[in-house]
Design a protein around this motif. Structure first.
Motif, PDB file in Angstrom:
ATOM      1  N   PHE A   1      -6.591   2.723  -5.542  1.00  0.00           N
ATOM      2  CA  PHE A   1      -5.619   1.638  -5.535  1.00  0.00           C
ATOM      3  C   PHE A   1      -6.233   0.441  -6.239  1.00  0.00           C
TER       4      PHE A   1
ATOM      5  N   ASP B   1       1.303   0.701  -6.751  1.00  0.00           N
ATOM      6  CA  ASP B   1       0.068   1.269  -7.294  1.00  0.00           C
ATOM      7  C   ASP B   1      -1.098   0.289  -7.204  1.00  0.00           C
TER       8      ASP B   1
ATOM      9  N   LEU C   1      -1.112   9.203   1.127  1.00  0.00           N
ATOM     10  CA  LEU C   1      -1.281   8.877  -0.283  1.00  0.00           C
ATOM     11  C   LEU C   1      -2.762   8.824  -0.651  1.00  0.00           C
TER      12      LEU C   1
ATOM     13  N   ILE D   1      -4.579  -1.852   3.237  1.00  0.00           N
ATOM     14  CA  ILE D   1      -4.048  -0.942   2.219  1.00  0.00           C
ATOM     15  C   ILE D   1      -4.492   0.490   2.504  1.00  0.00           C
ATOM     16  N   ARG D   2      -5.766   0.657   2.798  1.00  0.00           N
ATOM     17  CA  ARG D   2      -6.298   2.006   3.042  1.00  0.00           C
ATOM     18  C   ARG D   2      -5.631   2.653   4.240  1.00  0.00           C
TER      19      ARG D   2
ATOM     20  N   ARG E   1      -2.022   3.651   3.267  1.00  0.00           N
ATOM     21  CA  ARG E   1      -1.974   4.814   2.375  1.00  0.00           C
ATOM     22  C   ARG E   1      -2.375   6.088   3.119  1.00  0.00           C
TER      23      ARG E   1
ATOM     24  N   GLU F   1      -6.356   7.449  -1.845  1.00  0.00           N
ATOM     25  CA  GLU F   1      -6.977   6.167  -1.533  1.00  0.00           C
ATOM     26  C   GLU F   1      -7.070   5.257  -2.747  1.00  0.00           C
TER      27      GLU F   1
ATOM     28  N   GLY G   1       0.802  -1.213   0.000  1.00  0.00           N
ATOM     29  CA  GLY G   1       0.000   0.000   0.000  1.00  0.00           C
ATOM     30  C   GLY G   1       0.833   1.260   0.000  1.00  0.00           C
ATOM     31  N   GLU G   2       1.986   1.189   0.625  1.00  0.00           N
ATOM     32  CA  GLU G   2       2.852   2.367   0.739  1.00  0.00           C
ATOM     33  C   GLU G   2       3.675   2.621  -0.515  1.00  0.00           C
TER      34      GLU G   2
END
Length: 292
Positions: free
Chosen positions: A206, A173, A202, A193-194, A197, A204, A169-170
């Motif tokens: 994805f 893509d 970053l 992931i959320r 990010r 949201e 996630g960090e």
């Protein structure tokens, strides 16, 4: 917008790939993906063969093992394909099966460190940047592609455990969730992931690509149980869509509801009727198109 496709496994002879890709395109299926399993078929050679045989479908490889591939070479290959066939290639990178990496002398002590170095470097090279990197595993001295892609190329990465998913996630893509992922596993991964990010500041947005074992018709559940055994899957990972077209469609929709953006149906490794399986996937694609 969601996408739907199927997988051409490396247990199928490479010479069947082009005909399968053409059949997938004619059937109106969005995507065809391959694995890069040692020591079977080259993922990128297969991708190029499938893309060159077709005109519309997107073709993906999930996943390219990072320990096996120098990041500069990977960037060169992907940039070349993107310039030749803009927007049609999809790919993910991953840790690779550790035993296979050991067989070729490429096993790393810290797969997470490799991902943290490799994915940002790959993204930067594909963006045309000149890089100097002296990491634990990635070393680049004034490296810049002569022919970078003209536009953005998403870099996806595979992950299973919470630490890897958070890192994906960090730095990436999108996430590739390979064989044996349930809707609940997808939902948990998307939540991770959320959070990652958000913590990194970053956006949201994805991608989440999910490989879904699927078997059609009477006796499907029994046949897929044998496939689970062959894959040595256990517990929650013994998951598949089985039975009628309605049942398979329902499971695909559950994956989308859990956060998947692309769902790819995966046959048995030694599917005896690949054209018939492709036709079954096409029926699901037609049912899903009603919502698009």
């Amino acid at each position: 917008m969601t996408s739907f496709g199927m997988i051409f496994q490396p247990t199928f002879p490479p010479e069947q790939l082009r005909d399968t890709a053409v059949a997938v395109e004619r059937a109106g299926i969005d995507e065809l993906w391959m694995f890069e399993d040692c020591f079977k078929q080259s993922g990128l050679a297969s991708l190029l063969g499938a893309v060159s045989a077709t005109e519309r479908i997107r073709v993906g490889v999930g996943v390219l093992p990072m320990p096996l591939r120098n990041v500069a070479v990977t960037a060169m290959e992907l940039a070349t394909i993107e310039r030749m066939f803009p927007g049609r290639a999809r790919f993910g990178v991953g840790h690779g099966v550790l035993d296979w990496m050991g067989q070729v002398g490429a096993r790393v002590a810290s797969p997470l460190t490799l991902m943290r170095e490799y994915v940002p470097a790959l993204r930067a090279l594909l963006a045309g940047e000149r890089l100097n990197v002296d990491g634990r595993y990635v070393h680049l001295d004034e490296v810049q592609l002569e022919w970078p892609p003209p536009g953005p190329v998403p870099v996806l990465a595979a992950g299973e455990g919470p630490k890897t998913i958070a890192l994906v996630g960090e730095v990436a893509d999108g996430l590739v969730m390979t064989t044996g992922s349930s809707p609940e596993m997808v939902r948990t991964a998307v939540d991770g992931i959320r959070r990652a990010r958000a913590d990194a500041g970053l956006p949201e947005a994805f991608e989440v690509v999910v490989f879904l074992m699927a078997e059609f018709g009477p006796g499907a559940a029994e046949r897929i149980e044998r496939e689970f055994d062959d894959w040595q899957l256990s517990g929650e990972r013994r998951f598949a869509a089985t039975g009628s077209d309605e049942a398979v469609e329902s499971m695909v929709r559950q994956m989308y509801a859990a956060g998947a953006t692309t769902v790819l149906l995966q046959s048995r490794a030694h599917e005896p009727d690949l054209p018939g399986y492709t036709a079954a996937v096409a029926r699901i694609a037609e049912r899903l198109r009603a919502d698009r």
